[in-house]
Write a protein that holds these residues in place. Structure first.
Motif, PDB file in Angstrom:
ATOM      1  N   SER A   1       0.846  -1.199   0.000  1.00  0.00           N
ATOM      2  CA  SER A   1       0.000   0.000   0.000  1.00  0.00           C
ATOM      3  C   SER A   1       0.881   1.249   0.000  1.00  0.00           C
ATOM      4  CB  SER A   1      -0.910   0.019   1.231  1.00  0.00           C
ATOM      5  OG  SER A   1      -1.772  -1.092   1.226  1.00  0.00           O
ATOM      6  N   ASP A   2       0.456   2.242  -0.752  1.00  0.00           N
ATOM      7  CA  ASP A   2       1.258   3.461  -0.828  1.00  0.00           C
ATOM      8  C   ASP A   2       0.571   4.658  -0.180  1.00  0.00           C
ATOM      9  OD1 ASP A   2      -0.712   3.839  -2.685  1.00  0.00           O
ATOM     10  OD2 ASP A   2       0.618   3.841  -4.440  1.00  0.00           O
ATOM     11  N   ASN A   3      -0.458   4.388   0.647  1.00  0.00           N
ATOM     12  CA  ASN A   3      -1.112   5.474   1.375  1.00  0.00           C
ATOM     13  C   ASN A   3      -1.670   4.931   2.689  1.00  0.00           C
ATOM     14  OD1 ASN A   3      -4.159   4.791   0.970  1.00  0.00           O
ATOM     15  ND2 ASN A   3      -3.279   4.662  -1.088  1.00  0.00           N
ATOM     16  N   VAL A   4      -1.920   5.848   3.622  1.00  0.00           N
ATOM     17  CA  VAL A   4      -2.345   5.462   4.967  1.00  0.00           C
ATOM     18  C   VAL A   4      -3.674   4.715   4.950  1.00  0.00           C
ATOM     19  CG1 VAL A   4      -3.027   6.324   7.240  1.00  0.00           C
ATOM     20  CG2 VAL A   4      -1.085   7.357   6.059  1.00  0.00           C
TER      21      VAL A   4
ATOM     22  N   ASP B   1      -5.090   2.784   2.693  1.00  0.00           N
ATOM     23  CA  ASP B   1      -4.960   1.387   2.256  1.00  0.00           C
ATOM     24  C   ASP B   1      -4.206   0.551   3.283  1.00  0.00           C
ATOM     25  OD1 ASP B   1      -6.366   1.861  -0.043  1.00  0.00           O
ATOM     26  OD2 ASP B   1      -4.618   2.072  -1.350  1.00  0.00           O
ATOM     27  N   ARG B   2      -3.209   1.159   3.925  1.00  0.00           N
ATOM     28  CA  ARG B   2      -2.483   0.416   4.961  1.00  0.00           C
ATOM     29  C   ARG B   2      -3.414   0.088   6.124  1.00  0.00           C
ATOM     30  NH1 ARG B   2       1.998   3.525   3.446  1.00  0.00           N
ATOM     31  NH2 ARG B   2       1.526   5.176   4.948  1.00  0.00           N
TER      32      ARG B   2
ATOM     33  N   TYR C   1       5.314   4.283   9.991  1.00  0.00           N
ATOM     34  CA  TYR C   1       3.919   3.888   9.791  1.00  0.00           C
ATOM     35  C   TYR C   1       3.248   3.715  11.161  1.00  0.00           C
ATOM     36  CZ  TYR C   1       6.299   2.506   5.476  1.00  0.00           C
ATOM     37  OH  TYR C   1       7.091   2.489   4.347  1.00  0.00           O
TER      38      TYR C   1
END
Length: 320
Positions: free
Chosen positions: A25-28, A30-31, A117
């Motif tokens: 994932s490249d954004n918060v 999606d994470r 993260y």
């Protein structure tokens, strides 16, 4: 339990899929979506541990290894995961390449992951506290006090950043549950700088666990996995008398431990401290740790009988 390694809960079935989703994932948002899939697994595991321990202490270490350990290395596995997760092969290769590290032991791992993260620390805190609350409600005669360990801290500001995430998350859950539950946030002292600045770190840490495996590696400047190739020459030439990963180096690493104990107690007199690692099952190392003021030993399960005997002998030999 002196060290519950949470990353060992990530490697099976749906769990590894979710952790891989989080990694790519490249954004918060999606994470967080991927982490939401992992959280029930973690919570269930913690509930099982708390049930099994019947109110005895459990120290839970947050995610420690670098993220590349959760991704495949063989091309056929990469292709399979690309199809399974519906991710373009090129993107997956790019993620794997970006996570490559020349020295992963000293790379993007431990508290550095939570600094990068914080949603990982928030998810793990949610799982720990929810599990403790659920088990506490089932067993009102037990007193559960979750102990959360932040690994690989070398600077107090790192610990404070991650601890703030933990406290904000935990306090909100406890308040919503309407339960009076205490918890502790501590750290693993495994970087020499942490030992040297233990008085600062103790302002935020409620306990220290000396991770002497990594502390030995970083103090000597060689890897436990590779040192066997040349240490035999050092033994033959009497440069080192014994394996520093089997017997704690009291002259070097031991001085860092003793210094950290003294500095930590100066800042927080009631701080509790233990040793965690293979040295915890070595009688001479256990005796040294008792002498410098550590409170507990954590080691591999098969070493526990030796550690208990060594701790008892050290207490008789060196009464405090």
């Amino acid at each position: 339990i002196g060290l519950c390694r949470t990353e060992h809960m990530f490697f099976e079935g749906e769990r590894i899929k979710a952790i891989r989703e989080m990694i790519v994932s490249d954004n918060v948002a999606d994470r967080e979506k991927a982490l939401a899939k992992i959280m029930p697994y973690q919570q269930g595991d913690f509930e099982g541990i708390y049930e099994a321990m019947q109110g005895h202490p459990v120290v839970i270490r947050f995610l420690d290894p670098p993220l590349h350990e959760f991704l495949p290395t063989k091309e056929e596995d990469i292709v399979e995961i690309s199809k399974e997760m519906n991710i373009p092969l090129e993107k997956l290769h790019n993620v794997i390449d970006s996570l490559h590290e020349f020295n992963p032991m000293m790379g993007h791992r431990g508290c550095r992951l939570a600094v990068s993260y914080p949603e990982i620390a928030a998810m793990q805190t949610t799982a720990v506290i929810n599990a403790a609350i659920n088990v506490q409600k089932k067993h009102p005669d037990w007193t559960l006090v979750p102990e959360i360990m932040i690994p690989l801290v070398g600077e107090v500001k790192e610990l404070k950043y991650v601890k703030d995430v933990v406290v904000k998350t935990a306090d909100a859950i406890i308040a919503a549950a309407g339960i009076d539950m205490k918890y502790e946030v501590g750290t693993m002292i495994e970087i020499p700088r942490a030992a040297l600045t233990a008085d600062e770190i103790a302002k935020e840490a409620q306990f220290f666990s000396f991770g002497t495996n990594d502390l030995t590696q970083m103090t000597f400047g060689f890897s436990r996995d590779d040192a066997g190739k040349f240490l035999s020459y050092y033994y033959d030439k009497k440069i080192y008398e014994s394996d520093p990963f089997a017997h704690l180096d009291q002259n070097g690493v031991g001085k860092l431990v003793a210094m950290a104990v003294q500095l930590g107690h100066q800042t927080r007199p009631d701080i509790h401290m233990g040793i965690c690692g293979e040295h915890g099952g070595d009688p001479t190392s256990v005796e040294f740790c008792h002498k410098v003021g550590l409170d507990y030993v954590s080691c591999s399960p098969f070493r526990v009988p030796i550690a208990r005997l060594a701790a008892a002998q050290a207490a008789i030999k060196n009464p405090r």
